[in-house]
Each structure stands twice: as C-alpha cells, then as structure tokens.
Design an enzyme around this catalytic site. Structure first.
Site, short mmCIF file in Angstrom:
data_model
loop_
_atom_site.label_atom_id
_atom_site.label_comp_id
_atom_site.label_asym_id
_atom_site.label_seq_id
_atom_site.Cartn_x
_atom_site.Cartn_y
_atom_site.Cartn_z
CG HIS A 1 -0.48 -0.01 2.59
ND1 HIS A 1 -0.17 1.08 3.03
CD2 HIS A 1 -0.24 -0.77 3.40
CE1 HIS A 1 0.40 0.94 4.30
NE2 HIS A 1 0.37 -0.37 4.57
CG ASP B 1 -2.56 4.20 2.50
OD1 ASP B 1 -2.32 3.25 2.06
OD2 ASP B 1 -3.68 4.13 3.28
CG ASP C 1 2.35 0.33 7.95
OD1 ASP C 1 2.22 -0.44 7.04
OD2 ASP C 1 1.65 0.40 8.99
CD GLU D 1 -3.15 -1.09 5.13
OE1 GLU D 1 -3.42 -2.40 5.75
OE2 GLU D 1 -2.88 -0.35 5.56
CD GLU D 2 -1.65 2.32 7.35
OE1 GLU D 2 -2.56 2.10 8.28
OE2 GLU D 2 -0.49 2.04 7.24
CD GLU E 1 0.34 -3.75 6.24
OE1 GLU E 1 0.66 -3.31 7.50
OE2 GLU E 1 0.04 -3.05 5.49
CG HIS F 1 0.14 2.89 12.50
ND1 HIS F 1 -1.08 2.32 12.36
CD2 HIS F 1 0.62 2.40 11.29
CE1 HIS F 1 -1.41 1.76 11.23
NE2 HIS F 1 -0.56 1.64 10.60
ZN LIG Z 1 0.52 -1.26 6.61
#
Ligand SMILES: [Zn+2]
Length: 383
Positions: free
Chosen positions: A83, A85, A113, A145-146, A170, A356
């Site tokens: 992903h 984003d 990530d 995705e997020e 991931e 994150h």
């Molecule tokens: Zn991710």
C-alpha cells in the site's frame, strides 16, 4: 539503485491517506515502466473529492486468461502487494520525510509501514532478468489501506487480474502470517421517550434500555469465546463497545442512546455471526418491553482470512525466513487478494509495534533480507 536509495525516495513523497497518492504512483509507474512492465492504472475520486489510484504492473498480460468468461483477466502467478499510503505524522518529527540512518535502522514515515516492502519488491525485481520469467508476476500498489483497505477492496471488486499467490507487504519482522482476524463495526441507536425526570413513568429511558442491551452484548462476548482458533491471541472473536453517547440533561429521561459495536472475528466464523446474536438479543428484550426501539447500522464487515499451513507460499516463506507462520491481529489487504483467488500471506520487514508512531523505522538488515527472500520467491514461483 540500492534498496535504501529507493526507500529514501519513497519516504520523501508525502503519501498520508488524506492526500492524493498520485505523486507516489507516478514515481512507481516510472520505475515499473523502466523494467518493461505493463501498467494498468485504476484511478477514482474518494468521498472527499481527492484522486486515489491503484496501480497494477505485470510482466505479461493475458498470456494465460483464466477462463473464456473472464477474457482479458490475467492469471498472475505471484503478486507482490504494497500500500502506498501512510498514517498521518506529527509535524514536530523533523526527519519524517527524510530517511535517516541511525544504529542500523532507517527512520521516516512509512519506512516500516509499508514503503520498506515496496522498495524491497522493486529492488528484488530489478536484480532479476525479467526476460527469463516464464510465469506472470505482478506488482500491485494500492491506495487507502490505512483507512480501511479501500484500494485493495476496489481491486477485488474490479478483478483486473487473478493471482495464484500473493505476498501482502506489512511489517511482520519477516515472519509469514497466514491468518488474520476480521474487523466488523456497527452503530447502534436505542430510542426511548423523553419526559421530566420527576415523572419517569411518562417516558422511557433510552439509556436504561441501552444498558440492558449492552449487558446482553457482554454475555454474547462470553458465549463466543467457546468458538476457538488456536492460531490467535486471544483465540476467539472479541467484542468491544468503544463509544457511547446519550441523553441531553440530568433531569430529562433520555430519548436516545447511541453506541458503537466493534468485533474482530476468527477465521471460520461468519462476519455476521455476532450481529445475528445481537439482533436476537434485541428481539428478546422486545418480549418484555414491546416498545424497545433499536436500530443497528452495520458499517463494516472485513473478512477474516486463513491460508492453509501446507500452501506452497506459506511453506516457501517459512523455509526462506526460518520462521514458523503466524497470525496478525490487524486488518490487512490479504482478504482482497484471496478474493482475487490467491493464496495470500502477509509478510515484510519492520515491526508493526513501531509502525504508526513517531520514530517509525525499519532495521537495515531486515530490509536487505527481504530483498533476498522476494528475489527467491520470484525465482521459485515465476521462473
Ligand atoms: Zn501497512
């Protein structure tokens, strides 16, 4: 170009989910075109009017159509999925878009990530003579995705390709993850009838009603523990009432109470199992209180997934990584890849526990090992 240089260029492109991912997609498109891949672009405008794009880059298109009814749909042997984003970042994090090396780690938003996986996939493919691939390979770069795996879901609906195997990038510290819980959400509104609180007999408290229902939901959370899947911690479907709002003043019998109902399902349990039990509980409450008014809006039902332990992809990644397969507790794009017919495994460098957050990083040695494992996977499945 080294994998670190590619990662630095990816991190330098701000691609938080709220923005358009057009810039990072055009960067990835250039890299894929330089490899001679065939590009398919799937743009759409999101609910905020922002352009979001999925990109599918394949080594060959439609050499092996799946069936006649799906003419034009290419059956790819191996899809590497990342992903584009990222989650938002703190403006005080000065190195957020400047990949910074320290203590064998690379810091920056998305470093872990999941831009590390994307950089590893590009680097692995660039180190291989693509002309020697006998079976089709696809690089799949998704949007959003997020914020709910929205890009991958759109691809699963559009079905521009099918895949036999998919590695979904991931941060798993290079452990292959072959199962994941589902994620479901509903908004519940319980209604009553307002009245002066000195005369409760003139009204009906929505909060007392909601409390009764939530008591039943707590009991349901205990009941579903009986349905176990040993691959998870905890090994059962979990239920949470995370937010509750209701009433308007201390001396008014509340007319409305709203709460969120969230549940994470183990593989094998239908996504609507919990919802069915909650609806039955409402029906039970209506027997003693015929006016019990309740609306349940199912908002989200992301499937759980499980790829068989003896699947070729699981076995291959266990051998290459030296780690037994496991399960993930967070939502991923794997169910969308399974909807595209793939055996799907979640796998990549970096640790989800540092994703994150400010100071997100990927260890350099894991990034380098990921390049080697993805190169081996391309050779194993596509040569
Ligand atoms: Zn991710």
């Amino acid at each position: 170009m080294t994998v670190e240089q590619t990662l630095a260029e990816l991190v330098a492109i701000d691609s938080v989910s709220a923005r358009s991912n057009a810039e990072i997609i055009s960067y990835l498109r250039r890299r894929c075109e330089a490899l001679g891949l065939t590009i398919q672009i799937f743009p759409h405008v999101d609910e905020n009017g922002v352009e979001k794009i999925n990109l599918v880059a394949q080594t060959s298109v439609c050499d092996s159509p799946v069936t006649e009814s799906q003419t034009g749909v290419c059956a790819t042997e191996l899809a590497l999925v990342g992903h584009t984003d990222t989650v938002p970042y703190d403006l005080n994090w000065t190195e957020v878009l400047t990949l910074t090396e320290r203590d064998g780690k690379l810091f920056g938003r998305g470093a872990c990530d999941t831009k590390a996986f994307i950089a590893a996939a590009l680097t692995a493919l660039e180190s291989i003579d693509i002309a020697k691939l006998r079976k089709p390979l696809a690089l799949v770069f998704t949007a959003d995705e997020e914020i709910g795996c929205l890009g991958a879901k759109r691809l699963a609906d559009a079905k521009p390709f099918t895949a036999r195997h998919a590695i979904v990038g991931e941060p798993t510290s290079l452990q292959p993850m072959r199962a994941g819980k589902g994620y479901c959400l509903a908004h519940v509104t319980v209604r009553g009838r307002e009245a002066h609180s000195a005369y409760p007999q003139l009204g009906a408290s929505a909060i007392f009603r909601a409390a009764k229902l939530i008591g039943k939901i707590e009991a349901i959370a205990e009941e579903v523990k009986g349905d176990c899947h040993a691959g998870f911690d905890p090994p059962y479907t979990t239920i949470n009432v995370g937010v509750i709002n209701g009433g308007s003043a201390k001396n008014i019998i509340p007319g409305e109470c709203r709460f969120t109902l969230e549940w994470r399902t183990i593989p094998g349990q239908p996504a609507d199992e919990v919802l069915g039990r909650v609806r039955n509980a409402v029906a039970g409450l209506r027997q003693s209180d015929p006016d019990f008014a309740c609306e349940i809006d199912a908002d989200r039902a992301d499937d759980s997934f499980e790829t068989a332990a003896d699947s070729e992809l699981v076995q291959f990644l266990e051998k290459e990584s030296g780690k037994p397969s496991g399960s993930v507790a967070f939502g991923t794009e794997a169910p969308s890849m399974i909807a595209l017919d793939a055996q799907a495994v979640v796998f990549g460098p970096g640790n989800i526990r540092v994703a994150h957050r400010t100071g997100e990083f990927v260890p350099i040695d894991e990034l380098a090992r990921c390049v080697g494992i993805l190169r081996a996977a391309i050779a194993h499945f596509c040569m």
